[in-house]
Design a protein around this motif. Structure first.
Motif: not given
Ligand SMILES: C[S@@+](CC[C@H](N)C(=O)[O-])C[C@H]1O[C@@H](n2cnc3c(N)ncnc32)[C@H](O)[C@@H]1O
Lengths: 119, 405
Positions: A35, B89, B93
């Protein structure tokens, strides 16, 4: 003048034990790195978009002009739409798994092939 | 593309202390904001489907009964691959947001400290007290994964922590807090003015007011009042005071003190308020704190707090689980317990009379385009009614509770 190791300090961990959600923490580590890399590509892409828009407007492409660039409403929408599209592309497999959850009548091609070979 | 897109980061107001966010850092925030929108609007509904379709039935099969508590839901969900991905995720984040914001703040820390000093030095409106005791509930974990929390200092006169906070809040709510992160405070000021047009407070305290972003709109709405931000963290107050001065609010006071030891006279405030404060404290802190608030209020004074509502009998199990997520996985440990408490009972136990209690809702007051229809599915602070199953209390912005003395 304070001399701080910005790279290390920016990465500081928040106090408190970190939760890992995957059965194997290695999966989480790789996802996290992926990511971050995906994010950096998005940054490069947004910079390229700025360069293209400066060129189109006939503005000299200098570092200062890139940094000073602010998208107008239309450009901002286009750039945000690109981010949305890009993120849904990198998360494709997750969406396909979600779709599979909705499609309860999916057959296994492996089993189907075996069946068809037998008959 | 049908869904509406979040505003770009460059639409936020320039940082009051002059922190520069360069082209690539703006792009990094734009990416992270879009990831949050994607996770909240697209994958999050999928986790509910996974719960209904496989987690719940599997639990029933294994246990011979229906899944019944939010902790059972939490533990059962941890084995679901779709949920694992969404949760990993989401956590990641948040960490990336902190990393990005810290890098921006630390890169120009000398300039930020110098600017804060210039605005703060010799001003009687900033009152720091190095003796202030940091409560355990703050010092044991860094709330919402913010390294250094509100009080940590890397160098003398540090303001990097609050600068990071101010710069990064936009990402988590995808702009729904407004261009200056003050949508809540603006909403509160409007709420109070509309509901009690004759209320003319002379002295106002914003408890756990942090950098004061939600305090300044209240100071603006009540220009004749003495407004005091109280917080335990010196860096947030240093930053907040400098920010207020730079924005022209030169009378707002920033005082370092803990809720547990408030250095004020009884009966000396007309309004004691907080936004998003209590969930980062503890059960004894809110129980005793409410009593102290009652003491500090002048007769005819009012206290008002913006928070997430407590769970009720009719709060659906799934909603309880999702509302508690931040308590377990975003370092907000008290939030889970807070959800199960009854703030209304707490208020009456502190001395407030039942018929003088206040409940209501405040809608975040933000620029056009900053509060998107999906904002509630992102921010834990401002869930939209349409995004949650109906509860007995119909609310969409912040849940407000309080009372008159
Ligand atoms: C989530 S922040 C909210 C800040 C601000 N009210 C806002 O709306 O942006 C919570 C704040 O409460 C402060 N705080 C926590 N415990 C406290 C205590 N016991 N006494 C005073 N302040 C406290 C923290 O330092 C932090 O700045």
């Amino acid at each position: 003048m304070t001399t701080l190791d910005v790279n290390t300090l920016a990465n500081a961990k928040a106090k408190g034990k970190r939760p890992y959600f995957f059965d194997d923490p290695a999966v989480e580590r790789v996802l996290s790195i992926t990511m971050a890399v995906a994010g950096e590509l998005a940054v490069t892409r947004e910079r390229l978009d700025t360069v293209e828009r400066l060129l189109e407007a006939g503005t000299p492409v200098t570092k200062a002009n890139i940094d000073a660039y602010r998208p107008d409403d239309d450009a901002a929408q286009e750039r945000q739409a690109w981010h949305a599209e890009y993120i849904s592309r990198i998360l494709r497999i997750v969406h396909q798994e979600l779709e599979a959850l909705q499609a309860t009548d999916d057959v296994s091609p492996e089993e189907l092939a075996d069946k068809m070979a037998a008959s | 593309m049908a869904a509406s897109l979040p505003p770009t980061y460059d639409r936020t107001a320039p940082n009051a202390l002059g922190a520069k966010v360069n082209h690539d850092e703006i792009a990094r925030f734009n990416f992270l904001t879009s990831v949050n929108v994607h996770l909240g609007t697209q994958l999050f509904p999928g986790t509910k489907l996974a719960f209904e379709q496989r987690v719940k039935p599997a639990f029933k099969k294994a246990q011979g009964r229906e899944i019944a508590t939010r902790v059972e839901v939490r533990d059962a969900m941890r084995t679901d691959p779709l949920y694992q991905t969404w949760a990993a995720l989401r956590r990641n984040t948040m960490e990336m947001r902190q990393q990005t914001g810290r890098a921006i703040a630390l890169r120009q820390l000398d300039a930020l400290i110098a600017r804060a000093k210039e605005l703060n030095d010799a001003k009687p409106t900033l009152q720091l007290n190095p003796q202030t005791k940091i409560p355990r509930y703050i010092s044991e974990v860094d709330n919402h994964c913010m390294p250094g929390s509100y009080y940590g200092e890397l160098v003398p006169d540090d303001v990097s922590g609050p600068a990071n906070y101010d710069l990064g809040v936009f990402v988590t709510g995808a702009g729904s807090m407004s261009a200056r992160n003050d949508g809540g405070g603006r909403g509160v000021a409007k709420f109070v003015r509309e509901r009690w047009p004759d209320f003319k407070p002379k002295r106002i305290m914003d408890l756990g007011g942090g950098i004061g972003s939600n305090t300044l709109p209240i100071a603006q709405a009540f220009p004749d009042a003495e407004v005091i931000v109280v917080d335990v963290g010196a860096p947030v107050l240093r930053y907040g005071h400098a920010r207020a001065q730079a924005m022209g609010y030169d009378k707002v006071k920033f005082v370092q003190a803990a809720l547990e030891d408030l250095p004020f006279e009884p009966n000396s405030f007309d309004w004691i308020q907080s936004t998003m404060f209590w969930h980062e404290t503890s059960a004894p802190a809110i129980t005793n704190g409410m009593k102290r608030i009652y003491e500090l209020l002048a007769p005819g004074g009012m206290t008002l707090h913006a928070e997430q509502p407590n769970f009720t009998e009719s709060t659906p199990l799934w909603e309880k689980f999702t509302k508690d997520w931040d308590a377990w996985y975003n370092n907000e440990p008290f939030w889970s317990k807070f959800h199960t408490m009854n703030v209304i009972d707490l208020m009456t136990a502190a001395g407030f009379q039942k018929d003088k209690l206040i409940e209501g809702e405040v809608v975040s007051d933000v620029e056009p385009g900053f509060y998107q229809p999906w904002a509630g599915s992102l921010s834990r602070h401002a869930p939209e009614k349409t995004n949650t199953a109906p509860t007995t209390r119909a609310w969409r912005g912040w849940y407000m509770f309080g009372g008159w003395k």
